[in-house]
Design a protein around this motif. Structure first.
Motif, mmCIF file in Angstrom:
data_model
loop_
_atom_site.group_PDB
_atom_site.id
_atom_site.type_symbol
_atom_site.label_atom_id
_atom_site.label_comp_id
_atom_site.label_asym_id
_atom_site.label_seq_id
_atom_site.Cartn_x
_atom_site.Cartn_y
_atom_site.Cartn_z
ATOM 1 N N MET A 166 1.326 4.739 3.071
ATOM 2 C CA MET A 166 -0.139 4.817 3.070
ATOM 3 C C MET A 166 -0.701 4.036 1.881
ATOM 4 S SD MET A 166 -2.659 8.146 3.098
ATOM 5 C CE MET A 166 -1.527 9.217 2.249
ATOM 6 N N LYS A 167 -0.089 4.194 0.723
ATOM 7 C CA LYS A 167 -0.578 3.476 -0.451
ATOM 8 C C LYS A 167 -0.459 1.971 -0.240
ATOM 9 C CE LYS A 167 1.705 6.233 -3.451
ATOM 10 N NZ LYS A 167 2.160 6.847 -4.707
ATOM 11 N N LEU A 168 0.679 1.558 0.333
ATOM 12 C CA LEU A 168 0.880 0.131 0.568
ATOM 13 C C LEU A 168 -0.194 -0.430 1.498
ATOM 14 C CD1 LEU A 168 2.573 -2.410 0.233
ATOM 15 C CD2 LEU A 168 3.961 -1.676 2.176
ATOM 16 N N ALA A 169 -0.469 0.298 2.575
ATOM 17 C CA ALA A 169 -1.470 -0.184 3.539
ATOM 18 C C ALA A 169 -2.823 -0.356 2.866
ATOM 19 C CB ALA A 169 -1.572 0.793 4.710
ATOM 20 N N LEU A 170 -3.197 0.575 2.013
ATOM 21 C CA LEU A 170 -4.500 0.493 1.359
ATOM 22 C C LEU A 170 -4.524 -0.646 0.345
ATOM 23 C CD1 LEU A 170 -5.213 4.301 0.950
ATOM 24 C CD2 LEU A 170 -6.318 2.724 2.530
#
Lengths: 346, 591
Positions: free
Chosen positions: A21-25
C-alpha cells in the motif's frame, strides 16, 4: 479532550508493514498520472490512516496566492473559463502550500463536489459568483474516497470522469466555468461490504489488497505505536518527523529523476507478454505497468527500469484487470504471480 | 449482590462497562448493546446517563435518519429569514464530548454507519452539502442498541470500533441489582485517566490474547488497552496492572472470539483467514509465540478472556450460524409492496425528470428557494408580470432517488437431507456461485439456507461478496431427516426481514417435497406434511415470490401441490444442474 482542535494525522513513516500500500501511494505521488489507487482490505488494517498520512508526507508545492483553483504559476496562462475568479494578473504572487489531500465526506452533495454558485453572496447581494467545490480543492493533490463502494453511483461516475479528463465543467444559472482538476483519486473499501462494480475497477491505475499483519511482533508494534499516538498525537508526530522527512526527500529526488529513467525495448516487451499471458483487455494495463515500474526505479534512484521493478509493480498494476472467474479459487494476486513466474522464466 | 445467578454476573459486567465507557467515551469507541426493549435495557441506559458528567451531551439518532439531520445542512427557514446561509448543526456535531445513541442499530444501513465511523476516526465532522462547507472537531462515544432480532446485526465496521459488546437479552428483572459504581467515581477517574501508564508487557499480553482468540482486526487489542487504562483510572491508579488487563480482555476480547484458544501444550499457529495476498510471503506461516517472552501474564489474560466468552458465543463458534426458527417477523406488514419493487425512496438528487424518473417537487422548491433574490434581480428587467412569481430553473430539478432500484436477494433453500443430499448440495453450491458471478455486476445478493436433521440453518447470510460466499459454501454439510417446514419458515423469516429493508427477495426451493420431520422436530410423515403445507400457505399469504425446483427423480404430486400452496412457480428438474438452475432463476426474476 474536546476543547483541542483537530488532531494531526498519524505519520506515514510510523505505519508498520503494509509495504504494498505504501509503495502504491509513493508511486502515485511521484507520477500522479498513474491513474489513481484503489485499496481494498479488511477492517482495522490502517487503510484510511495511511492515505490520510499523505498530507503531511508530500513536499510542499508552489501555488498562486488567492487562486481559488490552487493553480501553479505555470498554469496561469492555460486558458480556462474561470468565471470572475481569474487571477491572471501580470505579476502573480506565489507561496508554498501543502499538497492537498481532500477527504470526500460521505453524504456529500453534487453541488459541493463540482462547485456551484456562492450561496452567501447570492442571498446577501444577489451576486452571481462561482464557488469552487472539492474538485477544485483537490487540484494537484489527492482526492480520497473512503468506503468507495458505499458512495452514490452518480458521484463516483462523476469523479472518475473528471479524474480522467483533468478538467471540471460547470454550467449553472447562466454561468459557465471550466477549471483544471487534476488529482490522484484514491479509493478504499472493505470487500465484505460488497464488491466494487467491475466497470469501476479498471479505471483505477493501481490496486492494493491489504490484510492485518499475522506476525505477533508486528501486531504488537502496530498497537504500541497507535496507542502512543492516541496518548499524545503532537508528540508522536514530532518524534517521527525525521523519518517522514527522509521519505519526503526520496519523493522529491524521484520526481526530479523520473523524466530521465530509461525504459529499454526489453522491458516493454516483457510488460506486453505479461499482459498477454494474463489476458488483460486493452493497453491501459501495459501502460500503467511500465509507468509504475519507472516511478519505482526513480524512487530507488536507478537510471533504468529492470525486470525486478516490473515484477514488484505487476501485482499492483494488473490484479484488478483480470477477467473475473468466480469458480477459480485462487485470488487474482496469485494469478498474477503465476504469470510473472512463467513470463520471467522464459 | 452475590454471584447467585449467571445473569447477575452479566449485569455486573455491564455496569462496569458503563462506568469504563463513561470515563472515556471517545477513547473506547462505544458500546454495542444487544438487548430487547425491557427493564434491563432501561436500567442500563439510566445508569449510563447517571454516570456521565452533567455537561456531556447524550443524543439519540433515530433509525433511518437523513443526512441533513445527521451531518447537518442548510437551515432553509433560518437562511431565508437571515438572508445569509445558516448552518443547521447535525447530530454528529451536537454529540461532541458526549455520547451518540443509535436506536435499532441492527437496521443501520452501511452508508449511515460509514458516516458515523468516518467521524469517529477523524475526530471531526465535515459538511459539504447544499452550498455549505463547514468542519468542526467532534469526538464522542457510540451506544449502538441492537434489538437482537434473528440474524440482524449492526454493520461490522461499526461494531469493530466499539470496545464493549454487551448482551443483556437474557436478563430478567431479578438479575439487575443496584450498580456498583457511582457518578463521583467516574468523575475522579476522568481526572486520573490522562496520566495512566501502560507498560510494554501489557500491550504484548493483549495482542497475544487477541490473536489466540482468532481476532483478526487490530482495533480490539487497541481498544482493550484503552479500557485497561480506564479500569486503572477507576481504581485511582496511575499505572495499568494485571487486574485491569484481565478485566479489559474479558470485556473487549472475549465477546469477539472467533476461535477457542488452544491449550498451551499444542503450539497453536493461529488459523486465521486462508486467503492471504501472495505478496506477503512472510505472513503466511506465523510462528509460535516467542517462548522466552511468554510470561505468565499472557496466560492469565488469555485465561480471563477465555473464561468470559459468553455461553451463546461458545456454541456459535461452531462453523455455521443458526437461525432461530421462532425468530419473530417484525416489520412485515403495512409495507407498500408495490413501491418495494422500485426500492425505498432515499432522498433526491439533481436531475431532469423523464420516463421512470419522478420529479421531487418539495426538494426542487427547496433547491430553488435560496436563489430567488438573485433571480429576481436578473429578471427585473423583464416584464412586470413575471415578477413575484417563484422562479424555478432546470438546475433546481430534483428527482427522487430510490434505494438501489434493482436490489434483490435470491434465497436458496436447499434440502440437504438423505442420500441425495450430497449431489443436490453440490448443484446448489455451483448455482449459487454462478448466480453470484452473474449478479454481482448488478449488485444483487444471494443467501443460502439448508435444512436437514431436525432444523434449518442459514449457511450464507445475504451477501454480494464472492469471498464470503466461497467461504461459507465450502463447509456445507448433508444427511439426516427432512424438516421441510422448518426450511420454509426460516426462509420466510429471512425473506420478510430482507423485504423490510427494502430488498426484494426471491426464494428458490430445491427439494423433492417429501417432508418427514415435523415442526416440533419429531419424525412422522403425516404431521411433517401438514406442517410444511401450513408453512407454505403462510409464505403465500406474505406474497413472497418463490420458485420451487422439484429435485425428485420423477416429478411428484406432493411437490407440485406444495408449490401450488406456496403460490410458487413449479419447475421439475430431476437432475438439476448448476447451469440450468441458474438459467431458471434468471428467467423467473425477469418474469
Amino acid at each position: 479532550m474536546s476543547s483541542r482542535g483537530v488532531r494531526p494525522n498519524y505519520p506515514f513513516s510510523a505505519i508498520v508493514e503494509q509495504e504494498e500500500m505504501k509503495l502504491a501511494l509513493l508511486i502515485a505521488a511521484v507520477d500522479p498520472g498513474i491513474g489513481g489507487v484503489l485499496v481494498f482490505g479488511e477492517r482495522g488494517t490502517g487503510k484510511s490512516t495511511t492515505i490520510r498520512a499523505l498530507a503531511a508526507l508530500l513536499p510542499d508545492q508552489k501555488v498562486v496566492v488567492g487562486c481559488p483553483y490552487g493553480r501553479a504559476p505555470e498554469e496561469l496562462h492555460e486558458g480556462w473559463d474561470l468565471g470572475e475568479l481569474d487571477e491572471g494578473g501580470a505579476k502573480p504572487k506565489v507561496v508554498k502550500r501543502r499538497v492537498p489531500v481532500v477527504d470526500l465526506p460521505l453524504g456529500v452533495t453534487e453541488d459541493r463536489v463540482v462547485g456551484a454558485l456562492d450561496l452567501e453572496r447570492a442571498l446577501a447581494s444577489g451576486e452571481k459568483v462561482f464557488e469552487p467545490g472539492l474538485l477544485a480543492r483537490a487540484h494537484r493533490g489527492f482526492l480520497y474516497i473512503d468506503e468507495v463502494n458505499l458512495l452514490e453511483d452518480h458521484i463516483v461516475d462523476l469523479l472518475l470522469d473528471v479524474a480522467a479528463s483533468g478538467e471540471n465543467l460547470v454550467e449553472r444559472e447562466g454561468l459557465s466555468v471550466r477549471h483544471p482538476a487534476r488529482f490522484v483519486l484514491v479509493g478504499s473499501g472493505n470487500p465484505e461490504e460488497g464488491e466494487l462494480r467491475p466497470q469501476l475497477l479498471d479505471r483505477f491505475g493501481l490496486s492494493v489488497e491489504v490484510a492485518t499483519p499475522q506476525d505477533i511482533e508486528a501486531r504488537i508494534e502496530v498497537v504500541r505505536r497507535r496507542d502512543a499516538f492516541e496518548q499524545d498525537p503532537e508528540g508522536f508526530a514530532a518524534e517521527w518527523e525525521k523519518d517522514t522527512a527522509k521519505v519526503r526527500r526520496r519523493i522529491v529526488s524521484a520526481c526530479n529523476k523520473l523524466g530521465t529513467v530509461a525504459v529499454s525495448e526489453d522491458v516493454y516487451r516483457r510488460a506486453a507478454s505479461l499482459c498477454i499471458a494474463l489476458g488483460t483487455d486493452g493497453l491501459r494495463g501495459e501502460l500503467t505497468l511500465v509507468r509504475a515500474a519507472r516511478a519505482l526505479a526513480a524512487l530507488e534512484g536507478k537510471k533504468e527500469v529492470t525486470d525486478q521493478h516490473l515484477r514488484r509493480v505487476a501485482p499492483l498494476a494488473l490484479r484488478h484487470r483480470l477477467r473475473r472467474d468466480p469458480l477459480d479459487e485462487a485470488g487474482s494476486g496469485v494469478r498474477v504471480e503465476r504469470a510473472i513466474e512463467e513470463v520471467f522464466a522464459a | 449482590m452475590d454471584t447467585a445467578s449467571p445473569g447477575a454476573a452479566v449485569w455486573r459486567q455491564a455496569c462496569v462497562a458503563a462506568a469504563l465507557f463513561a470515563i472515556d467515551p471517545a477513547g473506547t469507541g462505544g458500546v454495542l448493546l444487544r438487548a430487547a426493549p425491557g427493564p434491563a435495557r432501561t436500567r442500563w441506559r439510566a445508569l449510563l446517563a447517571e454516570l456521565l458528567p452533567d455537561d456531556a451531551p447524550l443524543r439519540r439518532v433515530p433509525a433511518g435518519v437523513g443526512d441533513d439531520r445527521l451531518i447537518g445542512g442548510l437551515d432553509l427557514p433560518a437562511t431565508l429569514r437571515a438572508g445569509k446561509p445558516v448552518v443547521d448543526r447535525g447530530l454528529l456535531a451536537e454529540a461532541n464530548g458526549g455520547v451518540l445513541v443509535l436506536a435499532m442499530a441492527e437496521r443501520l444501513s452501511p452508508s449511515l454507519a460509514a458516516r458515523i465511523t468516518a467521524t469517529l476516526d477523524s475526530g471531526e465532522i465535515v459538511v459539504e452539502r447544499e452550498g455549505i462547507a463547514a468542519r468542526a472537531p467532534t469526538s464522542f462515544g457510540v451506544v449502538a442498541e441492537d434489538e437482537g432480532i434473528a440474524e440482524e446485526a449492526p454493520p461490522p465496521g461499526l461494531s469493530d470500533r466499539l470496545a464493549f459488546h454487551l448482551d443483556l437479552s437474557h436478563l430478567s428483572i431479578r438479575d439487575i441489582p443496584d450498580p456498583p459504581v457511582a457518578h463521583q467515581d467516574v468523575l475522579d477517574a476522568r481526572a486520573v485517566l490522562p496520566a495512566v501508564e501502560m507498560p510494554e508487557r501489557a500491550l504484548r499480553a493483549l495482542c497475544t490474547t487477541a490473536l489466540a482468540m482468532g481476532i483478526a482486526s487490530l482495533r480490539p487489542p487497541l481498544l482493550a488497552a484503552r479500557v485497561a487504562r480506564a479500569a486503572a483510572a477507576l481504581e485511582g491508579r496511575d499505572c495499568v496492572e494485571d487486574n485491569d488487563l484481565m478485566a479489559a480482555a474479558a470485556l473487549v476480547l472475549a465477546p469477539r472470539a472467533t476461535q477457542l484458544p488452544s491449550s498451551p501444550e499444542e503450539d497453536a499457529p493461529p488459523p486465521m483467514e486462508e486467503e492471504r495476498p501472495p505478496d506477503q510471503p512472510d505472513a503466511g506461516e506465523p510462528n509460535e509465540e516467542p517462548d522466552a517472552e511468554q510470561g505468565p501474564l499472557e496466560d492469565r489474560v488469555l485465561e480471563a478472556a477465555a473464561a468470559a466468552i459468553p455461553k451463546a458465543l461458545l456454541e456459535r463458534l461452531a462453523p455455521s450460524r443458526r437461525l432461530s426458527r421462532q425468530a419473530s417477523t417484525t416489520g412485515k406488514s403495512g409495507l407498500a409492496k408495490r413501491s418495494l419493487r422500485r426500492g425505498r425512496p432515499i432522498g433526491s438528487r439533481p436531475g431532469r425528470p423523464h420516463a421512470g424518473v419522478r420529479l421531487n417537487v418539495i426538494d426542487t422548491l427547496r433547491a430553488a428557494a435560496p436563489w430567488q433574490r438573485l433571480r429576481e434581480q436578473t429578471a427585473a428587467a423583464a416584464e412586470e408580470s413575471q415578477r413575484r412569481r417563484l422562479r424555478v430553473l432546470a438546475d433546481d430539478f430534483r428527482v427522487t432517488r430510490f434505494k438501489q432500484q434493482s436490489e434483490t436477494v435470491t434465497i436458496f433453500v436447499v434440502d440437504a437431507s438423505g442420500s441425495a443430499a450430497f449431489h443436490r448440495l453440490a448443484e446448489a453450491k455451483g448455482a449459487v456461485e454462478l448466480l453470484l458471478a452473474d449478479c454481482y455486476v448488478r449488485r444483487d445478493q444471494v443467501a443460502l439456507i439448508a435444512f436437514r436433521g431436525s432444523e434449518a440453518e442459514l449457511l450464507l447470510p445475504p451477501t454480494r461478496s464472492l469471498l464470503r460466499a466461497k467461504r461459507s459454501l465450502a463447509g456445507l454439510p448433508g444427511g439426516g431427516g427432512t424438516p421441510l417446514s422448518a426450511g420454509i419458515e426460516v426462509a420466510t423469516t429471512l425473506a420478510l426481514n430482507q423485504q423490510s429493508r427494502g430488498v426484494s427477495p426471491l426464494l428458490v426451493f430445491l427439494t423433492d417435497g417429501q417432508a418427514n420431520i415435523g415442526r416440533d422436530g419429531q419424525p412422522g410423515r403425516a404431521q411433517a406434511r401438514a406442517d410444511s403445507e401450513a408453512a407454505a400457505e403462510r409464505l403465500a399469504r406474505e406474497e413472497l415470490s418463490a420458485l420451487f425446483v422439484d429435485t425428485a427423480p420423477r416429478p411428484s404430486e406432493a411437490a407440485r401441490s406444495l408449490a401450488a400452496r406456496m403460490d410458487a412457480l413449479y419447475l421439475a428438474l430431476p437432475r438439476a444442474d448448476a447451469q440450468r438452475l441458474n438459467a431458471a432463476v434468471r428467467n423467473s426474476r425477469a418474469a
